[in-house]
Design a protein around this motif. Structure first.
Motif, PDB file in Angstrom:
ATOM      1  N   VAL A   1       0.863  -1.184   0.000  1.00 29.90           N
ATOM      2  CA  VAL A   1       0.000   0.000   0.000  1.00 29.90           C
ATOM      3  C   VAL A   1       0.901   1.236   0.000  1.00 29.90           C
ATOM      4  O   VAL A   1       1.727   1.401   0.899  1.00 29.90           O
ATOM      5  CB  VAL A   1      -0.938   0.029   1.223  1.00 29.90           C
ATOM      6  N   VAL A   2       0.738   2.072  -1.013  1.00 28.40           N
ATOM      7  CA  VAL A   2       1.471   3.334  -1.129  1.00 28.40           C
ATOM      8  C   VAL A   2       0.426   4.436  -1.043  1.00 28.40           C
ATOM      9  O   VAL A   2      -0.437   4.547  -1.929  1.00 28.40           O
ATOM     10  CB  VAL A   2       2.245   3.421  -2.451  1.00 28.40           C
ATOM     11  N   ALA A   3       0.471   5.235   0.028  1.00 31.36           N
ATOM     12  CA  ALA A   3      -0.590   6.212   0.284  1.00 31.36           C
ATOM     13  C   ALA A   3      -0.002   7.561   0.625  1.00 31.36           C
ATOM     14  O   ALA A   3       1.050   7.660   1.272  1.00 31.36           O
ATOM     15  CB  ALA A   3      -1.481   5.729   1.425  1.00 31.36           C
TER      16      ALA A   3
ATOM     17  N   VAL B   1      -1.298  -4.493  -5.118  1.00 34.91           N
ATOM     18  CA  VAL B   1      -0.737  -3.158  -4.913  1.00 34.91           C
ATOM     19  C   VAL B   1      -1.887  -2.158  -4.876  1.00 34.91           C
ATOM     20  O   VAL B   1      -2.701  -2.088  -5.803  1.00 34.91           O
ATOM     21  CB  VAL B   1       0.243  -2.766  -6.034  1.00 34.91           C
ATOM     22  N   LEU B   2      -1.934  -1.384  -3.800  1.00 38.18           N
ATOM     23  CA  LEU B   2      -2.961  -0.362  -3.607  1.00 38.18           C
ATOM     24  C   LEU B   2      -2.269   0.993  -3.585  1.00 38.18           C
ATOM     25  O   LEU B   2      -1.344   1.213  -2.792  1.00 38.18           O
ATOM     26  CB  LEU B   2      -3.670  -0.613  -2.275  1.00 38.18           C
ATOM     27  N   GLU B   3      -2.692   1.903  -4.452  1.00 34.11           N
ATOM     28  CA  GLU B   3      -2.121   3.247  -4.496  1.00 34.11           C
ATOM     29  C   GLU B   3      -3.211   4.254  -4.132  1.00 34.11           C
ATOM     30  O   GLU B   3      -4.279   4.286  -4.760  1.00 34.11           O
ATOM     31  CB  GLU B   3      -1.545   3.546  -5.877  1.00 34.11           C
ATOM     32  N   VAL B   4      -2.936   5.065  -3.114  1.00 24.41           N
ATOM     33  CA  VAL B   4      -3.936   5.998  -2.583  1.00 24.41           C
ATOM     34  C   VAL B   4      -3.359   7.407  -2.648  1.00 24.41           C
ATOM     35  O   VAL B   4      -2.564   7.801  -1.787  1.00 24.41           O
ATOM     36  CB  VAL B   4      -4.324   5.647  -1.137  1.00 24.41           C
ATOM     37  N   PRO B   5      -3.741   8.204  -3.646  1.00 22.69           N
ATOM     38  CA  PRO B   5      -3.256   9.585  -3.724  1.00 22.69           C
ATOM     39  C   PRO B   5      -3.977  10.465  -2.709  1.00 22.69           C
ATOM     40  O   PRO B   5      -4.875  10.016  -1.990  1.00 22.69           O
ATOM     41  CB  PRO B   5      -3.603   9.990  -5.162  1.00 22.69           C
ATOM     42  N   ALA B   6      -3.612  11.725  -2.665  1.00 21.95           N
ATOM     43  CA  ALA B   6      -4.175  12.637  -1.667  1.00 21.95           C
ATOM     44  C   ALA B   6      -5.642  12.949  -1.918  1.00 21.95           C
ATOM     45  O   ALA B   6      -6.414  13.134  -0.980  1.00 21.95           O
ATOM     46  CB  ALA B   6      -3.371  13.934  -1.632  1.00 21.95           C
ATOM     47  N   ASP B   7      -6.059  12.999  -3.190  1.00 24.22           N
ATOM     48  CA  ASP B   7      -7.433  13.364  -3.512  1.00 24.22           C
ATOM     49  C   ASP B   7      -7.743  12.937  -4.934  1.00 24.22           C
ATOM     50  O   ASP B   7      -6.892  12.373  -5.625  1.00 24.22           O
ATOM     51  CB  ASP B   7      -7.658  14.871  -3.326  1.00 24.22           C
ATOM     52  N   VAL B   8      -8.974  13.226  -5.380  1.00 24.93           N
ATOM     53  CA  VAL B   8      -9.387  12.796  -6.717  1.00 24.93           C
ATOM     54  C   VAL B   8      -8.565  13.489  -7.796  1.00 24.93           C
ATOM     55  O   VAL B   8      -8.289  12.900  -8.856  1.00 24.93           O
ATOM     56  CB  VAL B   8     -10.898  13.038  -6.926  1.00 24.93           C
ATOM     57  N   GLY B   9      -8.134  14.729  -7.557  1.00 24.19           N
ATOM     58  CA  GLY B   9      -7.302  15.413  -8.541  1.00 24.19           C
ATOM     59  C   GLY B   9      -5.990  14.689  -8.782  1.00 24.19           C
ATOM     60  O   GLY B   9      -5.543  14.547  -9.923  1.00 24.19           O
ATOM     61  N   ALA B  10      -5.357  14.236  -7.702  1.00 24.77           N
ATOM     62  CA  ALA B  10      -4.102  13.493  -7.838  1.00 24.77           C
ATOM     63  C   ALA B  10      -4.342  12.138  -8.496  1.00 24.77           C
ATOM     64  O   ALA B  10      -3.485  11.637  -9.233  1.00 24.77           O
ATOM     65  CB  ALA B  10      -3.460  13.313  -6.466  1.00 24.77           C
ATOM     66  N   LEU B  11      -5.505  11.526  -8.239  1.00 22.78           N
ATOM     67  CA  LEU B  11      -5.847  10.266  -8.903  1.00 22.78           C
ATOM     68  C   LEU B  11      -5.956  10.478 -10.410  1.00 22.78           C
ATOM     69  O   LEU B  11      -5.395   9.705 -11.206  1.00 22.78           O
ATOM     70  CB  LEU B  11      -7.162   9.726  -8.354  1.00 22.78           C
ATOM     71  N   GLU B  12      -6.665  11.509 -10.811  1.00 22.79           N
ATOM     72  CA  GLU B  12      -6.835  11.775 -12.243  1.00 22.79           C
ATOM     73  C   GLU B  12      -5.510  12.148 -12.895  1.00 22.79           C
ATOM     74  O   GLU B  12      -5.259  11.779 -14.053  1.00 22.79           O
ATOM     75  CB  GLU B  12      -7.890  12.865 -12.424  1.00 22.79           C
TER      76      GLU B  12
END
Length: 409
Positions: free
Chosen positions: A175-177, A209-220
């Motif tokens: 998990v990378v968050a 592998v789970l990747e969790v960015p800070a918010d939806v903007g970073a995901l996009e």
């Protein structure tokens, strides 16, 4: 009377000017040129800086990485330090950074942007590296080119390159968050998903592998999507780079939606996405309703949630619009669609109908063979002894008998 006085004044002014200027200054005045040369784009220097950065990340050497930014550029120093930290904690491998081309000329501060091909892998999890183009900024100095920024612009910014990260790593789960994310909750939910998926996809050797960015903007930004594309989506499975044979599949989470779900909802979401990972869904040739319906079938197989929760949206749609005449089309899975939840529920019930015919093993065989490119109708007949008309009837019957699906009044 004004004319003679003006002439006298001009002559006097000229005489004063001549007396004030030495004889050796009689030549025309020339504006002195600045000693420093204008900022210039230096592709070769940028390529050398990128090579040193790739070496530093491969060696997990934070000091070497941060030295590639100007000492007074604290934001970039911190960003390069973040990259070195996640490289060490997540065990990045196959790191390569290749300068491609400048994006315009130097800015007023002397920096310039350029596209850089970034390649990386998570050792022990990714069978092949991921690769994508990322925007970097550079500055030419007397001592060579320094890195002046990472990410942003119109190109992708991989999650691990987007800022300070937290990492949890075991033999079967990474998990990378982003900092600030509740890492422990994501680890618990992801760990619960593994046995749920393994109970159906028995050949899966769990490497999640789970990747969790800070918010939806970073995901996009990580997935190269336009603003708002994933605003309704809790998680998605993809590679974070070029989709091709052998590319790794990771689960990318939208914390803005995921964090608002209850425990049951979070468990279902991660089991759904882990099913996509286990079956390499991004490369599946199956129709979208089968890919998404199968993932929901696995995720919901042992749930105790009532049908009013798991199929409430499609029940209301049937009540308002009547029974559908065909299975969901790929176009209906558009993330901005008005009935997206109902489309997923309808696809799930189609797979429930298939599993009800010959069991989960037969459904899995059908899904795997169609994902490999075999014709759906032929495989449906071979594995379940059903025609497409039989499936449609069985599915519609399940929709018709849902709680709340009957017309009112």
């Amino acid at each position: 009377m004004a004319g003679p006085l003006l002439l006298v004044a001009l002559v006097a002014a000229l005489l004063v000017w001549r007396l004030a200027v030495p004889d050796d200054q009689d030549e025309p005045y020339v504006v002195p040129q600045p000693s420093a040369r204008p900022a210039a784009i230096d592709p070769a220097g940028a390529a050398r800086a990128l090579q040193r950065l790739a070496t530093a990340l491969g060696a997990r050497d934070r000091a070497a990485a941060t030295a590639l930014a100007a000492a007074d550029d604290t934001a970039t120093v911190d960003r390069l330090g973040d990259l070195a930290d996640v490289a060490a904690q997540a065990r990045l491998s196959d790191v390569a950074l290749r300068y491609i081309d400048a994006d315009g000329g130097p800015a007023a501060d002397g920096t310039w942007a350029a596209a850089v091909d970034v390649t990386w892998a998570y050792a022990g999890f990714d069978p092949e590296p991921s690769s994508t183009e990322v925007s970097f900024r550079f500055r030419s100095t007397a001592d060579g080119v320094v890195v002046a920024g990472v990410g942003g612009g119109d190109l992708r910014t991989p999650v691990w390159m987007s800022g300070p990260m937290q990492v949890s790593r075991t033999a079967d789960l990474l998990v990378v968050a982003a900092d600030g994310v509740d890492l422990a909750t994501y680890v618990r939910r992801a760990r619960a998903a593994v046995p749920t998926v393994s109970s159906v996809v028995r050949t899966w050797r769990p490497r999640l592998v789970l990747e969790v960015p800070a918010d939806v903007g970073a995901l996009e930004a990580a997935l190269g999507a336009e603003d708002g594309y994933y605003a309704q989506i809790a998680a998605v499975t993809g590679s974070g780079g070029t989709i091709e044979e052998g590319a790794p599949s990771h689960v990318f989470v939208n914390p803005d939606v995921f964090d608002e779900l209850g425990k049951d909802g979070q468990d279902v979401v991660l089991a759904h996405e882990a099913t996509h990972v286990a079956t390499d869904a991004p490369l599946s040739k199956a129709p979208t309703w089968l890919t998404e319906g199968f993932a929901d079938y696995v995720a919901l197989r042992r749930t105790t949630l009532p049908l009013t929760t798991t199929a409430g949206q499609v029940a209301r749609q049937v009540r308002d619009d009547g029974l559908p005449t065909e299975l969901p089309t790929s176009a209906e899975f558009d993330t901005g669609g008005p009935h997206l939840g109902a489309v997923y529920e309808a696809s799930w019930l189609a797979c429930v109908a298939l599993a009800g015919r010959r069991g989960p093993e037969a459904l899995l065989r059908l899904y795997e063979s169609v994902s490999d490119g075999k014709p759906f109708a032929a495989e449906l007949r071979r594995d379940l002894d059903w025609s497409e008309a039989d499936l449609l009837r069985g599915w519609r019957e399940r929709l018709r008998t849902l709680p709340g699906a009957a017309p009112q009044g």
